[in-house]
Design a protein around this motif. Structure first.
Motif, PDB file in Angstrom:
ATOM      1  N   TYR A 595      39.941  48.570  35.142  1.00  0.00           N
ATOM      2  CA  TYR A 595      41.230  47.914  35.255  1.00  0.00           C
ATOM      3  C   TYR A 595      42.191  48.824  36.010  1.00  0.00           C
ATOM      4  CZ  TYR A 595      42.759  50.916  31.374  1.00  0.00           C
ATOM      5  OH  TYR A 595      43.074  51.985  30.583  1.00  0.00           O
ATOM      6  N   LEU A 596      43.275  48.214  36.488  1.00  0.00           N
ATOM      7  CA  LEU A 596      44.345  48.935  37.165  1.00  0.00           C
ATOM      8  C   LEU A 596      45.613  48.753  36.352  1.00  0.00           C
ATOM      9  CD1 LEU A 596      45.420  50.449  39.711  1.00  0.00           C
ATOM     10  CD2 LEU A 596      45.923  48.210  40.679  1.00  0.00           C
ATOM     11  N   GLN A 597      46.228  49.843  35.937  1.00  0.00           N
ATOM     12  CA  GLN A 597      47.450  49.780  35.141  1.00  0.00           C
ATOM     13  C   GLN A 597      48.631  50.261  35.976  1.00  0.00           C
ATOM     14  OE1 GLN A 597      47.542  52.205  31.614  1.00  0.00           O
ATOM     15  NE2 GLN A 597      49.383  51.229  30.813  1.00  0.00           N
ATOM     16  N   THR A 598      49.741  49.547  35.843  1.00  0.00           N
ATOM     17  CA  THR A 598      50.964  49.929  36.545  1.00  0.00           C
ATOM     18  C   THR A 598      52.046  50.286  35.536  1.00  0.00           C
ATOM     19  OG1 THR A 598      51.970  47.731  36.636  1.00  0.00           O
ATOM     20  CG2 THR A 598      50.377  48.288  38.356  1.00  0.00           C
ATOM     21  N   PHE A 599      52.960  51.110  35.965  1.00  0.00           N
ATOM     22  CA  PHE A 599      54.190  51.388  35.206  1.00  0.00           C
ATOM     23  C   PHE A 599      55.344  51.227  36.186  1.00  0.00           C
ATOM     24  CE2 PHE A 599      57.439  54.490  33.754  1.00  0.00           C
ATOM     25  CZ  PHE A 599      57.796  53.822  32.590  1.00  0.00           C
ATOM     26  N   GLU A 600      56.279  50.296  35.873  1.00  0.00           N
ATOM     27  CA  GLU A 600      57.302  49.892  36.824  1.00  0.00           C
ATOM     28  C   GLU A 600      58.698  49.995  36.199  1.00  0.00           C
ATOM     29  OE1 GLU A 600      56.290  45.977  38.261  1.00  0.00           O
ATOM     30  OE2 GLU A 600      54.151  46.371  37.959  1.00  0.00           O
ATOM     31  N   PRO A 601      59.335  51.153  36.320  1.00  0.00           N
ATOM     32  CA  PRO A 601      60.737  51.249  35.878  1.00  0.00           C
ATOM     33  C   PRO A 601      61.663  50.588  36.900  1.00  0.00           C
ATOM     34  CG  PRO A 601      59.990  53.348  36.776  1.00  0.00           C
ATOM     35  CD  PRO A 601      58.802  52.450  36.766  1.00  0.00           C
ATOM     36  N   ARG A 602      62.718  49.960  36.407  1.00  0.00           N
ATOM     37  CA  ARG A 602      63.663  49.267  37.291  1.00  0.00           C
ATOM     38  C   ARG A 602      65.075  49.500  36.792  1.00  0.00           C
ATOM     39  NH1 ARG A 602      63.766  42.727  38.637  1.00  0.00           N
ATOM     40  NH2 ARG A 602      65.551  42.767  40.088  1.00  0.00           N
ATOM     41  N   LEU A 603      65.977  49.792  37.739  1.00  0.00           N
ATOM     42  CA  LEU A 603      67.396  49.959  37.449  1.00  0.00           C
ATOM     43  C   LEU A 603      68.195  48.943  38.256  1.00  0.00           C
ATOM     44  CD1 LEU A 603      67.748  53.858  37.613  1.00  0.00           C
ATOM     45  CD2 LEU A 603      67.497  52.437  35.562  1.00  0.00           C
ATOM     46  N   ILE A 666      48.507  45.300  33.384  1.00  0.00           N
ATOM     47  CA  ILE A 666      47.082  45.607  33.523  1.00  0.00           C
ATOM     48  C   ILE A 666      46.503  44.531  34.421  1.00  0.00           C
ATOM     49  CG2 ILE A 666      44.869  45.784  32.341  1.00  0.00           C
ATOM     50  CD1 ILE A 666      46.302  46.939  29.962  1.00  0.00           C
ATOM     51  N   LEU A 667      45.910  44.950  35.542  1.00  0.00           N
ATOM     52  CA  LEU A 667      45.412  44.044  36.560  1.00  0.00           C
ATOM     53  C   LEU A 667      43.905  44.184  36.704  1.00  0.00           C
ATOM     54  CD1 LEU A 667      48.100  44.796  39.315  1.00  0.00           C
ATOM     55  CD2 LEU A 667      48.224  43.065  37.509  1.00  0.00           C
ATOM     56  N   ASP A 668      43.282  43.108  37.109  1.00  0.00           N
ATOM     57  CA  ASP A 668      41.862  43.148  37.455  1.00  0.00           C
ATOM     58  C   ASP A 668      41.754  43.676  38.879  1.00  0.00           C
ATOM     59  OD1 ASP A 668      39.231  42.636  38.206  1.00  0.00           O
ATOM     60  OD2 ASP A 668      39.099  40.856  36.937  1.00  0.00           O
ATOM     61  N   PRO A 669      41.127  44.834  39.097  1.00  0.00           N
ATOM     62  CA  PRO A 669      41.101  45.416  40.452  1.00  0.00           C
ATOM     63  C   PRO A 669      40.305  44.586  41.449  1.00  0.00           C
ATOM     64  CG  PRO A 669      39.656  46.642  38.967  1.00  0.00           C
ATOM     65  CD  PRO A 669      40.404  45.663  38.121  1.00  0.00           C
ATOM     66  N   ARG A 670      39.475  43.654  40.972  1.00  0.00           N
ATOM     67  CA  ARG A 670      38.661  42.866  41.892  1.00  0.00           C
ATOM     68  C   ARG A 670      39.481  41.818  42.622  1.00  0.00           C
ATOM     69  NH1 ARG A 670      34.366  41.081  37.471  1.00  0.00           N
ATOM     70  NH2 ARG A 670      36.394  40.719  36.462  1.00  0.00           N
ATOM     71  N   ASP A 671      40.412  41.182  41.930  1.00  0.00           N
ATOM     72  CA  ASP A 671      41.181  40.113  42.573  1.00  0.00           C
ATOM     73  C   ASP A 671      42.682  40.217  42.348  1.00  0.00           C
ATOM     74  OD1 ASP A 671      41.333  39.496  39.887  1.00  0.00           O
ATOM     75  OD2 ASP A 671      40.090  37.691  40.006  1.00  0.00           O
ATOM     76  N   GLY A 672      43.146  41.266  41.666  1.00  0.00           N
ATOM     77  CA  GLY A 672      44.564  41.443  41.429  1.00  0.00           C
ATOM     78  C   GLY A 672      45.132  40.546  40.347  1.00  0.00           C
ATOM     79  N   ARG A 673      44.274  39.843  39.610  1.00  0.00           N
ATOM     80  CA  ARG A 673      44.757  38.938  38.562  1.00  0.00           C
ATOM     81  C   ARG A 673      45.382  39.736  37.426  1.00  0.00           C
ATOM     82  NH1 ARG A 673      42.111  36.838  33.978  1.00  0.00           N
ATOM     83  NH2 ARG A 673      40.232  37.944  34.669  1.00  0.00           N
ATOM     84  N   GLU A 674      46.558  39.253  36.964  1.00  0.00           N
ATOM     85  CA  GLU A 674      47.255  39.937  35.881  1.00  0.00           C
ATOM     86  C   GLU A 674      46.628  39.565  34.548  1.00  0.00           C
ATOM     87  OE1 GLU A 674      51.707  40.465  35.810  1.00  0.00           O
ATOM     88  OE2 GLU A 674      51.469  39.113  34.091  1.00  0.00           O
ATOM     89  N   ILE A 675      46.183  40.562  33.803  1.00  0.00           N
ATOM     90  CA  ILE A 675      45.566  40.347  32.501  1.00  0.00           C
ATOM     91  C   ILE A 675      46.584  40.520  31.378  1.00  0.00           C
ATOM     92  CG2 ILE A 675      43.758  41.154  30.948  1.00  0.00           C
ATOM     93  CD1 ILE A 675      42.243  42.150  33.420  1.00  0.00           C
ATOM     94  N   PHE A 676      47.482  41.480  31.557  1.00  0.00           N
ATOM     95  CA  PHE A 676      48.459  41.771  30.497  1.00  0.00           C
ATOM     96  C   PHE A 676      49.712  42.348  31.141  1.00  0.00           C
ATOM     97  CE2 PHE A 676      50.438  44.837  27.633  1.00  0.00           C
ATOM     98  CZ  PHE A 676      50.641  44.068  26.491  1.00  0.00           C
ATOM     99  N   SER A 677      50.855  41.975  30.587  1.00  0.00           N
ATOM    100  CA  SER A 677      52.107  42.605  31.011  1.00  0.00           C
ATOM    101  C   SER A 677      53.053  42.679  29.829  1.00  0.00           C
ATOM    102  CB  SER A 677      52.756  41.831  32.161  1.00  0.00           C
ATOM    103  OG  SER A 677      53.284  40.612  31.699  1.00  0.00           O
ATOM    104  N   ALA A 678      53.842  43.739  29.789  1.00  0.00           N
ATOM    105  CA  ALA A 678      54.841  43.926  28.735  1.00  0.00           C
ATOM    106  C   ALA A 678      56.085  44.521  29.359  1.00  0.00           C
ATOM    107  CB  ALA A 678      54.304  44.842  27.631  1.00  0.00           C
ATOM    108  N   SER A 679      57.241  43.983  28.972  1.00  0.00           N
ATOM    109  CA  SER A 679      58.508  44.441  29.530  1.00  0.00           C
ATOM    110  C   SER A 679      59.516  44.655  28.414  1.00  0.00           C
ATOM    111  CB  SER A 679      59.070  43.428  30.529  1.00  0.00           C
ATOM    112  OG  SER A 679      58.177  43.210  31.596  1.00  0.00           O
ATOM    113  N   LEU A 680      60.355  45.669  28.587  1.00  0.00           N
ATOM    114  CA  LEU A 680      61.411  45.977  27.630  1.00  0.00           C
ATOM    115  C   LEU A 680      62.628  46.421  28.410  1.00  0.00           C
ATOM    116  CD1 LEU A 680      62.387  46.488  24.675  1.00  0.00           C
ATOM    117  CD2 LEU A 680      61.520  48.841  24.954  1.00  0.00           C
TER     118      LEU A 680
END
Length: 894
Positions: A595-603, A666-680
């Motif tokens: 899997y491919l995991q991202t961390f995306e802070p935003r201001l 959390i993305l599927d590296p084969r097709d970029g499909r989003e499996i899980f996302s969490a935002s706070l």
């Protein structure tokens, strides 16, 4: 070229048309001439032919051959492979090509219609003539034996097969009379063309006149899954076709649950239409509907005629029968007239006109009921009997004319200019509750829309002129303001590769139908919103600073303004923003899955100058504030990054805040499909907010919400488990001011390829109760029921239970008022042939909402039945609408 239609009648006409006579004549000539390859193949005999003494004829004798037998061409073998066994040749047309589901390939199973247990499949041909035009190919014939009788009659027996291009004909015996021009095919006759199979016992035709007759015929049209039979199919010298005792169904072979049968069906090939006489709809062998006369199309073209009737029953209307009649007026417009009879209300007419042109798509609908009989609602009658309401209140429209009008138009198709019309008008607020619509596609809700728009999209500018009005058809819903008109001129320029200039201008004139009765404020509003942003994006993040200015100006009508109120206030404020974020990535594995995991802070920083707007607060004689089209937005994660806390355009925010959001995916590296996302996320306020919709600045400073330095926490989660499960949730939690959850929702949904649907959802929204400050006891009486908190759970499913049987259910419960909102349970049976549903339902009787308090609404119970004949229509349509509205994803199963 010959037109290949998928319809039975035109195929029959093509097979029997005079232009096809030459290939049958050629068959007769071939049968009377030396055809050594055909005869010798099975019997190993040869014709020995020589000229007669006068040289004008041939003299032919049959003799045994000691030489190797001549081998048949490969295409002849392919043509015979599908019916080489005598037992299969006795089958009907439908049974011959039916393939059960267990014998289908996975790709073929995907092509099956919902509910079917098999598929019609045409046998493949691999010979050179399989796709050839019959007009351009010779006749090829085979038989076990052929014989010339009396010099004019040829008899072919034993597995007689003929092909001419894509057309195939087979029989046990063929007799051709060259002198009379007659041909007789006998025993298991079969005519096959692409998309059509026709079988019978005897095929008798005259080659000179073209007259023909097929006895004990059956047919199959593959594309539409239509099959049937007829005692005979005749063709006269005028080229018309007559089916005696013909039938039609879509059921799988061996299942005649429903059958449309006519004593005589006449077809006119020149007009591509047919006429049926004395048609009967049989269900399980029992006739339920009789139509003395019916016109229908024999091609892909539309044809005027009666459509299948709709039959239903309602609590307050009784038996409801609609018989639509379709008028094919021209290739680009048509009309449907639907006479309708409601036993407890009377006779009415519904009509719909459709028109399509290169620039416009238009639908106009209408309905009219004269002198309503009033209906018969048992719950309203109970209130009358108990003296709570009068008979006039129970039947307010008795003796009245009821009507509906709707126009829906889309203009400017594929053009820079465009237009939209969505206009609905009804005679009274209860029209949709009392009548619904039997044949019209008109949306109904608590409001009906009346709007028209004309626009032009230039290279940088978009111009729109719109008039809009919503009419409330519920006493519990507020009527929005009319916008007569709203004019927009919005510009957008891209300078270089990153600079964006936006110039949004809007003028709107607001009016209200109850302005005089309720002393409501009316007037005009001009709003300008200009901005300049620099939008730079990279693979690892983005940076988007911007500056802007907003201005707001009004011109109020003086009639209901308080003395001394400003009738033309105006406001302006400068604004600035910065939206930026980073994207970090890492690879990982779990249970041998990458899997491919991202961390995306935003201001997101937003600043808007403070502009006192107290001149808009309680400025009328009834203390109304200016909120023509505005309201407070419900707080959520997505609102963290908006540049306004209001919807609509009646306020300019005063704001100085920073929004912080953290997202991980959390993305599927084969097709970029989003499996899980969490935002706070959360908002940090640097100044108090004193601009409100219904409070002055002084009042806002006494409101804890305006003084808080931090917002609630907002979080949201989504998860995709496999291809079927999806989880969504969001929550707003106040950790500083009230230490409580202010709102949230969660939903769990399941949908798979086996038509299984499951939904579970929960919704909670806290709303502060209003305290009546004029109450001397100050007992905390809630003055507005609609401001009470909302807490509801909703559970529904549609699941296969056995074979073609499915179960459907829904349960919707309101925790706030401790009452059931709706519950239903039912079963449905779905196969190739028909669809039937039986549903028991209990729900709040909203028809009483205008005469009793909301908490006193009684429950209605009902049992609903629907029977749908595939391709024809059905009895009752209310069940489909109930299930579509009650079970999320229900209609996606098909």
């Amino acid at each position: 070229m010959i037109h290949r239609t998928s319809l039975l009648r035109q195929h029959i006409q093509q097979a029997l048309a005079p232009s096809r006579r030459p290939w049958l004549m050629a068959l007769a000539l071939c049968s009377g001439q030396p055809i050594t390859p055909l005869y010798a193949a099975d019997n190993h005999y040869l014709w020995d032919c020589r000229p007669s003494a006068d040289g004008n004829n041939w003299q032919c004798d049959e003799r045994a051959s000691q030489e190797p037998a001549y081998q048949r061409p490969a295409h002849s073998k392919a043509a015979r492979s599908s019916a080489s066994q005598p037992a299969s040749r006795a089958l009907s047309a439908a049974a011959r090509d039916w393939v059960p589901e267990e014998q289908l390939t996975p790709a073929q199973r995907e092509a099956m219609n919902p509910g079917c247990c098999g598929l019609y499949q045409e046998p493949t041909r691999e010979d050179a003539d399989a796709d050839a035009d019959p007009e351009l190919t010779p006749v090829r014939a085979t038989a076990s034996r052929s014989e010339l009788l009396q010099e004019t009659t040829t008899v072919m027996t034993g597995d007689v097969r003929m092909t001419k291009g894509f057309r195939q004909l087979s029989a046990d015996k063929a007799t051709i009379n060259q002198k009379s021009g007659g041909a007789l095919m006998e025993g298991n006759v079969q005519l096959r063309e692409p998309g059509l199979l026709l079988t019978g016992d005897k095929f008798d035709l005259n080659l000179e006149s073209g007259a023909a007759r097929i006895d004990n015929a059956s047919y199959l049209i593959h594309a539409s899954n239509l099959r049937g039979a007829a005692s005979s199919i005749s063709r006269g010298s005028d080229e018309s076709l007559v089916l005696k005792d013909g039938s039609l169904t879509r059921c799988e072979p061996g299942n005649n649950t429903w059958l449309l049968r006519g004593s005589e069906i006449r077809i006119d090939p020149a007009k591509n239409e047919g006429v049926g006489k004395h048609l009967r709809m049989n269900v399980k062998g029992v006739p339920i509907v009789y139509v003395p006369y019916l016109r229908f199309s024999t091609s892909e073209e539309r044809l005027s005629g009666f459509l299948f009737p709709s039959i239903s029953s309602t609590d307050d209307g009784g038996i409801d029968v609609t018989i639509p009649y379709y008028l094919n007026l021209a290739p680009n417009y048509d009309m449907t007239l639907s006479p309708r009879f409601i036993s407890d209300r009377g006779a009415m007419l519904e009509t719909e006109l459709r028109h399509l042109s290169p620039q416009f798509a238009t639908t106009v609908s209408g309905a009219y009921l004269a002198d309503d009989d009033g209906g018969s609602d048992s719950d309203l009658q109970k209130l009358v009997d108990n003296g709570r309401i009068t008979a006039d209140q129970a039947n307010p429209y008795q003796g009245s004319d009821r009507w509906l009008f709707n126009i829906d138009q889309q203009g400017g198709l594929d053009a820079r200019w465009y237009s939209e019309i969505d206009f609905t008008a009804v005679s009274d607020d209860d029209y949709f509750r009392d009548m619904d619509t039997a044949s019209l596609q008109v949306n109904s809700s608590t409001h009906i829309k009346k709007s028209g728009l004309v626009g032009y999209q230039a290279e940088h500018w978009n111009y729109r002129f719109k008039a809009e009005q919503y009419e409330s058809i519920s006493s519990q819903a507020n009527t929005p303001y009319k916008q007569l008109p709203r004019i927009n001129a919005d510009g957008r320029y891209v300078l270089g590769s990153n600079w964006i200039v936006e110039l949004n201008n809007e003028f709107a004139s607001f009016d209200h139908r109850d302005a005089d009765d309720d002393m409501l404020l009316t007037g005009d509003r001009l709003r300008l919103d200009y901005g300049l942003t620099w939008n730079k994006q990279w693979m690892w993040g983005f940076f988007k600073p911007g500056i802007g200015a907003k201005s707001l100006a009004y011109q109020f009508d003086d009639e209901h303004l308080k003395a001394g109120a400003n009738d033309s206030p105006s406001f302006a404020a400068g604004q600035a923003s910065l939206d930026t974020g980073l994207i970090f990535e890492r690879d990982g594995s779990l249970f041998n899955h990458q899997y491919l995991q991202t961390f995306e802070p935003r201001l997101f920083y937003f600043y808007s100058q403070h502009e006192n707007q107290d001149e808009l607060i309680r400025i009328t004689d009834r203390d109304q504030s200016v909120d023509f089209d505005s309201s407070d937005l419900t707080f959520s994660y997505s609102q963290l990054f908006r540049d306004s806390r209001f919807s609509g355009g009646d306020r300019i925010d005063d704001d100085n805040r920073l929004s912080v959001g953290l997202t991980s995916r959390i993305l599927d590296p084969r097709d970029g499909r989003e499996i899980f996302s969490a935002s706070l996320g959360q908002i940090f306020y640097f100044d108090d907010r004193t601009v409100e919709l219904d409070q002055t600045e002084a009042e806002a400073l006494n409101n804890p919400e305006s003084l808080r330095t931090r917002s609630e926490y907002a979080a949201q989660v989504t998860a995709q488990v496999g291809n079927s499960w999806r989880l969504q949730g969001n929550i707003e939690w106040d950790a500083k001011l009230y230490h409580r959850i202010n709102g949230g929702s969660a939903s769990l949904r399941y949908k798979d390829e086996s038509a299984r649907v499951f939904n579970l959802s929960y919704r909670y929204l806290r709303k502060p109760s209003l305290i009546d400050t004029n109450d001397a006891d100050n007992d905390g009486f809630t003055t507005d029921l609609l401001l009470q908190s909302i807490e509801q759970v909703d559970f529904s499913f549609a699941l296969p239970i056995y074979g073609n049987w499915n179960a459907v259910a829904r349960y919707n419960y309101d925790f706030t008022h401790e009452r059931e909102l709706e519950s239903l349970f039912g079963v449905e049976y779905n196969n190739c042939c028909y669809l039937t549903r039986l549903v028991a339902r209990r729900w709040l009787d909203n028809e009483l909402i205008d005469v009793v308090d909301t908490l006193e609404l009684e429950e209605d119970t009902g049992i609903f039945f629907e029977f749908h004949f595939k391709t024809l229509g059905g009895i009752g349509s209310k069940v489909s609408n109930i299930l579509k509205d009650s079970i999320y994803g229900y209609t996606d199963r098909d």
